[in-house]
Design an enzyme around this catalytic site. Structure first.
Site, short mmCIF file in Angstrom:
data_model
loop_
_atom_site.label_atom_id
_atom_site.label_comp_id
_atom_site.label_asym_id
_atom_site.label_seq_id
_atom_site.Cartn_x
_atom_site.Cartn_y
_atom_site.Cartn_z
N SER A 35 1.04 -1.37 0.02
CA SER A 35 0.09 0.04 -0.02
C SER A 35 0.95 1.33 0.09
O SER A 35 0.55 2.37 -0.45
CB SER A 35 -0.90 -0.04 1.10
OG SER A 35 -0.34 0.15 2.44
N LYS A 103 0.90 4.68 6.99
CA LYS A 103 0.24 5.33 5.73
C LYS A 103 1.00 6.73 5.84
O LYS A 103 1.69 7.18 6.80
CB LYS A 103 -1.07 5.47 6.06
CG LYS A 103 -1.95 4.35 5.96
CD LYS A 103 -2.01 3.59 4.63
CE LYS A 103 -2.85 2.25 4.95
NZ LYS A 103 -2.71 1.43 3.49
#
Length: 215
Positions: A35, A103
């Protein structure tokens, strides 16, 4: 006997120091997915340092490791074996990443984050972000439009591999509205420490330093 006592004492002190460092200074993690590619990739070992947030707030552009805020992973964390748990606890083995995510912070409390503006860019407080420094070439900032205001004590986070990241955008309709509580942040990913050919420091991109971005 005296040598044994001395060696035991040194070993115990070393373990105590290691645990303290893990709890309050820095902690190692595995990266579990693509990701954040290609800033981070699967099985990278990263160091999440905790010292910065003792004297400053989480800021835009930081890559953060955080506890799963609302079952984003949609799975029960797998419990490692006893030896693995001990190694992770004392800090001699990196955390496997179970129950944690990594993230990039795009918006902090009070920010209005939209995608996309007329130029097809993400904008924070009406300031467009130039994300070419960390997005894959020709990658879109987001395949789905959104407009949010980040509530107090929260963050809006996105993966650098936007097409493969189930980040804040994917959880807007769930508990918490896709926002991550600041209290869930474990630390700032400051560097890749393994494998050796990927060792690098992780610094906030220049676009997050634009004048006028902060409210």
């Amino acid at each position: 006997m005296s040598l044994l006592i001395e060696m035991t004492t040194v070993t115990v002190l070393a373990l105590v120091i290691t645990v303290v460092l893990r709890l309050f200074v820095a902690e190692a993690f595995y990266v579990p997915s693509e990701s954040m590619y290609d800033t981070l990739t699967t099985n990278d070992r990263i160091l999440a340092e905790k010292v910065s947030y003792l004297h400053r707030e989480v800021d835009r552009g930081d890559i953060v490791v955080f506890k799963d805020p609302a079952n984003w992973l949609n799975e029960a964390p797998k419990q490692p074996g006893p030896l693995r748990q001990l190694g992770e606890f004392v800090g001699i083995l990196p955390r496997s990443g179970e129950g944690h995510l990594v993230k990039r912070v795009i918006g902090v409390a009070g920010d209005r984050v939209i995608c996309c503006n007329k130029s097809g860019q993400i904008a924070v407080n009406n300031i467009a972000l130039d994300e070419r420094e960390y997005l894959l070439e020709d990658a879109k900032p987001s395949n789905s439009p959104f407009s949010v205001v980040v509530p107090p004590g929260s963050l809006w986070v996105m993966g650098d591999n936007r097409a493969e990241s189930a980040d804040s955008r994917a959880h807007m309709g769930g508990p918490g509205g896709g926002f991550v509580p600041v209290d869930n942040v474990v630390g700032r990913a400051c560097c890749v420490i393994w494998p050796s050919d990927r060792m690098t420091m992780l610094r906030p991109p220049e676009t997050f330093k634009k004048p006028g971005l902060k409210k």
